[in-house]
Design a protein around this motif. Structure first.
Motif, PDB file in Angstrom:
ATOM      1  N   PRO A 144       2.873   1.715 -12.528  1.00 32.91           N
ATOM      2  CA  PRO A 144       1.845   2.706 -12.897  1.00 32.91           C
ATOM      3  C   PRO A 144       0.422   2.196 -12.801  1.00 32.91           C
ATOM      4  N   THR A 150      -0.561   2.218  -9.276  1.00 32.24           N
ATOM      5  CA  THR A 150      -0.699   3.607  -8.810  1.00 32.24           C
ATOM      6  C   THR A 150      -2.059   4.160  -9.207  1.00 32.24           C
ATOM      7  N   ALA A 196      -4.815   5.451  -6.651  1.00 32.01           N
ATOM      8  CA  ALA A 196      -5.338   6.814  -6.789  1.00 32.01           C
ATOM      9  C   ALA A 196      -6.851   6.799  -6.881  1.00 32.01           C
ATOM     10  N   PHE A 254       1.040  11.129  -5.797  1.00 29.37           N
ATOM     11  CA  PHE A 254       0.656  10.427  -7.027  1.00 29.37           C
ATOM     12  C   PHE A 254      -0.680  10.911  -7.587  1.00 29.37           C
TER      13      PHE A 254
END
Length: 362
Positions: A7, A10, A14, A57
């Protein structure tokens, strides 16, 4: 788990992708490649930019830009690159995707029409024209192309029906009346055609196409009268009927003259040019004027003969030009009088029709 992005990474990815999107990094590169006409590279840049918002995502991220007008603007740029790069199938798919997204919809529908026409997809071409006409009723592009399709497809009745609807929505549009006049002429409703040309002129007195339509109707009426007259076995009666036809021919001349008057071209240097200059310019610069007159006057299969006859007369009568009129006017008159005289030579010797090529008006 193996292969799964953690996470925290990610989030970083992002944030990085959103930074690229918000700072238009790929867009700027795409614009640079677009300016250099490197269509594939530009297309990839614009496509990659817009694809960022579809990354899975980002679905749970905050502050993700909406797919607004700017987003679809770049989608449009990508489709335009595909079109410019002759990737027609891809361009069609991309334009179809964004055609109703409230960005340059009219331009996109017209682009799709042209693409379908280029790829010879008649079904989708007509369907897109019809959808475009319904969506943009004030845009003549769709109506005009539908009319052309039905006219050249041998369906003047369908074209006339479309014009009826268009005129009901826009009763002061002179162009619509003039086009409907031409359609009714094809359908041999001569009175209806004349009424529409008259209405077009009433709305727009300097509408050259409508004046030409009136002239053509009168000329064609005279031509049919003459053909019937020449079929009469009684020579005296035939001559009488031919004389009537010639009077009708003369009725068309003022309307042709009006067309000439409305011609805005001005070539005052004609008298200083040589025979060779004028002849070359007549063939190259004014071949459309000559061909249009020959098309109106020549019987089927005789247009090329009339065209050559006009060129011969332009060469032979150059010295008669006195510089008082426009070059296009002089050429138009030579073409007009040559065609009528050519018709005369195809008649029996008892029929007389003459024009003075040297008669010029300002």
């Amino acid at each position: 788990a193996k292969g799964k992005v953690k996470p925290k990474f990610t989030k970083k990815i992002a944030a990085s992708m959103l930074n690229i999107y918000n700072k238009y990094i790929l867009v700027n590169y795409g614009v640079e490649k677009y300016s250099a006409q490197e269509w594939v590279e530009a297309l990839n840049a614009f496509e990659t930019h817009t694809a960022i918002l579809d990354l899975p995502f980002l679905a749970t991220e905050k502050n993700v830009p909406a797919k607004d007008t700017t987003y679809y603007q770049f989608k449009y740029y990508a489709a335009t690159c595909a079109w410019a790069g002759e990737m027609n199938d891809k361009a069609i798919a991309m334009f179809e995707e964004i055609k109703d997204k409230e960005y340059n919809e009219n331009g996109i529908y017209q682009a799709l029409c042209q693409l379908y026409l280029d790829t010879k997809d008649t079904v989708n071409y007509i369907a897109t024209l019809e959808k475009g006409l319904a969506k943009f009723p004030d845009e003549f592009y769709y109506l005009g192309n539908l009319i052309n399709h039905y006219v050249f497809g041998g369906q003047p009745q369908k074209a006339t029906e479309l014009l009826d609807k268009a005129i009901a929505n826009d009763p002061n549009n002179a162009q619509l009346y003039s086009v409907r006049g031409s359609m009714l002429e094809v359908l041999e409703d001569i009175d209806g055609a004349m009424a529409n040309f008259d209405k077009a002129i009433e709305l727009k007195p300097d509408f050259k196409e409508a004046w030409l339509g009136k002239a053509r109707l009168i000329y064609n009426k005279a031509f049919k009268m003459e053909q019937k007259a020449l079929e009469i076995r009684d020579f005296k009666l035939s001559d009488q009927e031919v004389a009537k036809a010639l009077e009708v021919y003369k009725e068309s001349i003022p309307f042709f003259e009006k067309v000439i008057e409305l011609d805005s071209e001005d070539f005052e240097t004609m008298k200083t040019q040589t025979r060779e200059d004028i002849f070359t310019e007549a063939v190259l610069a004014h071949r459309n004027i000559i061909y249009k007159v020959c098309y109106i006057y020549a019987p089927k299969g005789m247009i090329e003969d009339y065209y050559q006859e006009v060129l011969c007369n332009l060469w032979q009568n150059f010295d008669q030009f006195d510089g008082r009129s426009k070059r296009s006017t002089w050429i138009y008159r030579v073409a007009l009088y040559t065609c009528i005289s050519f018709i005369r030579r195809k008649r029996p010797a008892s029929i007389s029709l003459s024009f003075d090529l040297s008669s010029e008006e300002d």
